[in-house]
Design a protein around this motif. Structure first.
Motif, mmCIF file in Angstrom:
data_model
loop_
_atom_site.group_PDB
_atom_site.id
_atom_site.type_symbol
_atom_site.label_atom_id
_atom_site.label_comp_id
_atom_site.label_asym_id
_atom_site.label_seq_id
_atom_site.Cartn_x
_atom_site.Cartn_y
_atom_site.Cartn_z
ATOM 1 N N LEU A 109 0.818 -1.208 0.000
ATOM 2 C CA LEU A 109 0.000 0.000 0.000
ATOM 3 C C LEU A 109 0.854 1.262 0.000
ATOM 4 N N GLY A 110 1.954 1.247 0.762
ATOM 5 C CA GLY A 110 2.819 2.420 0.841
ATOM 6 C C GLY A 110 3.727 2.527 -0.365
ATOM 7 N N ARG B 77 -9.155 4.214 -10.021
ATOM 8 C CA ARG B 77 -8.442 5.492 -9.991
ATOM 9 C C ARG B 77 -7.175 5.378 -9.161
ATOM 10 N N THR B 78 -7.268 4.705 -8.014
ATOM 11 C CA THR B 78 -6.102 4.527 -7.147
ATOM 12 C C THR B 78 -5.032 3.690 -7.843
ATOM 13 N N ILE B 79 -5.456 2.641 -8.549
ATOM 14 C CA ILE B 79 -4.492 1.799 -9.259
ATOM 15 C C ILE B 79 -3.757 2.608 -10.317
ATOM 16 N N ALA B 80 -4.508 3.364 -11.115
ATOM 17 C CA ALA B 80 -3.902 4.103 -12.225
ATOM 18 C C ALA B 80 -3.026 5.255 -11.754
ATOM 19 N N ASN B 81 -3.470 5.986 -10.743
ATOM 20 C CA ASN B 81 -2.800 7.233 -10.362
ATOM 21 C C ASN B 81 -1.839 7.104 -9.192
ATOM 22 N N TYR B 82 -1.915 6.004 -8.456
ATOM 23 C CA TYR B 82 -1.064 5.864 -7.259
ATOM 24 C C TYR B 82 -0.254 4.569 -7.288
ATOM 25 N N VAL B 83 -0.929 3.432 -7.459
ATOM 26 C CA VAL B 83 -0.230 2.153 -7.398
ATOM 27 C C VAL B 83 0.774 2.013 -8.546
ATOM 28 N N LYS C 168 -6.137 5.547 4.189
ATOM 29 C CA LYS C 168 -5.382 6.531 3.409
ATOM 30 C C LYS C 168 -5.481 6.240 1.923
ATOM 31 N N VAL C 169 -5.363 4.963 1.560
ATOM 32 C CA VAL C 169 -5.446 4.601 0.151
ATOM 33 C C VAL C 169 -6.869 4.766 -0.367
ATOM 34 N N LEU C 170 -7.855 4.376 0.452
ATOM 35 C CA LEU C 170 -9.247 4.499 0.022
ATOM 36 C C LEU C 170 -9.629 5.943 -0.265
#
Length: 309
Positions: free
Chosen positions: A166-167, A189-195, A247-249
């Motif tokens: 996650l971090g 969105r989290t996968i594309a922009n953060y992960v 935080k991720v959510l």
């Protein structure tokens, strides 16, 4: 309906509270009959997922993969986990994938009385000792927190590792070192922009291609949206209790974290699953999250019809 599989692997999340190996066998039989690519069993206060998966391979000869999602590392050591994983690999004929994750502060401190001390360093030491053993090689690693010096006399194909991350630092490490990352409660969105940016940075630094990205997606085919959403809220609340997940959510920008659950007609669910593929997920780990037996059966039938058509 056309059988457009989005170019991703479809895995069945076989359950978190399997009380018997027979329940794991039932999940394997359903995954096999429905046309899934693999079966994943989570670690919970129930049957051990590695042992259970090692027992069910004969039920699903066509499944390409059996995996854990995920085995917590705190409370374990590389030698013992490698023995378990390699033994399961021999039983499953090279179809086993080991999903691992550090665990959580609550699991380490409250359940086992183990200090939650530098989880990234602990995970790095664990992987350093684990990988050579899984590959049939000798390990000689003296880390900051763990030492692994041995070689196992087990003949098994190399076992790939997926790391729950996650971090940013853990995601980069997954990109650098293992076969991919296994995600829970991370939307498109989290996968594309953060992960992916962190995972790709690690892979690029190591001169590797992007590894696997497996997303857990909970679905329910039903006309009773409110009933299914109440269950989704209860499940999401458990994740919200962990700061790392909360935080991720938050990055997904949802009105309610429970909106990650895909609820409605099969076409609505399918459109939601397609968004994960478009975001960059290489694997979908599908969990049937239904509030009634009727909704559970409707969801399973829709999956089976789509995957086997």
């Amino acid at each position: 309906m056309a059988n457009d599989r989005f170019g991703v692997r479809w895995g069945l999340a076989g359950g978190t509270m399997l009380a018997t190996v027979e329940e794991a066998r039932e999940a394997a039989r359903f995954a096999e009959a429905s046309g899934f690519d693999g079966l994943w069993i989570s670690h919970a206060m129930a049957v051990d997922p590695i042992v259970a998966l090692a027992c069910v391979g004969a039920e699903a000869p066509s499944l390409k993969e059996f995996g854990t999602s995920v085995v917590p590392l705190y409370g374990r050591y590389p030698i013992g986990l490698a023995q378990l994983a390699m033994t399961a690999q021999t039983a499953l004929g090279g179809r086993f994938t080991l999903g691992i994750g550090a665990a959580s502060k609550e699991q380490a401190e409250d359940r086992m009385g183990i200090a939650w001390d530098r989880p990234f360093s602990f995970t790095r030491d664990f992987v350093d000792g684990l990988q050579p053993l899984l590959a049939g090689q000798a390990a000689s690693v003296v880390g900051d927190q763990l030492t692994t010096r041995t070689q196992l006399d087990i003949k098994a194909p190399n076992t790939p590792i997926l790391l729950a991350a996650l971090g940013p630092r853990m995601l980069r490490f997954a990109g650098e070192r293992v076969e991919g990352t296994t995600l829970g409660q991370c939307g498109p969105r989290t996968i594309a922009n953060y992960v992916l940016p962190h995972l790709d940075a690690g892979a690029e630094a190591a001169g590797r291609e992007r590894p696997r990205v497996m997303a857990l997606v909970r679905i329910c085919v039903t006309e009773d949206y409110s009933g299914a959403f109440e269950l989704a809220k209860a499940i999401s609340a458990r994740y919200q209790a962990f700061p790392s997940y909360a935080k991720v959510l938050a990055q997904e920008g949802l009105a309610d974290p429970a909106d990650l659950h895909l609820i409605g007609s099969w076409q609505q669910v399918l459109d939601g699953l397609a968004a994960y593929a478009e975001a960059g997920a290489s694997d979908l780990r599908i969990e049937v999250s239904a509030h009634t037996e009727a909704a559970r059966e409707a969801t399973r039938l829709a999956l089976a019809d789509y995957l086997s058509s």
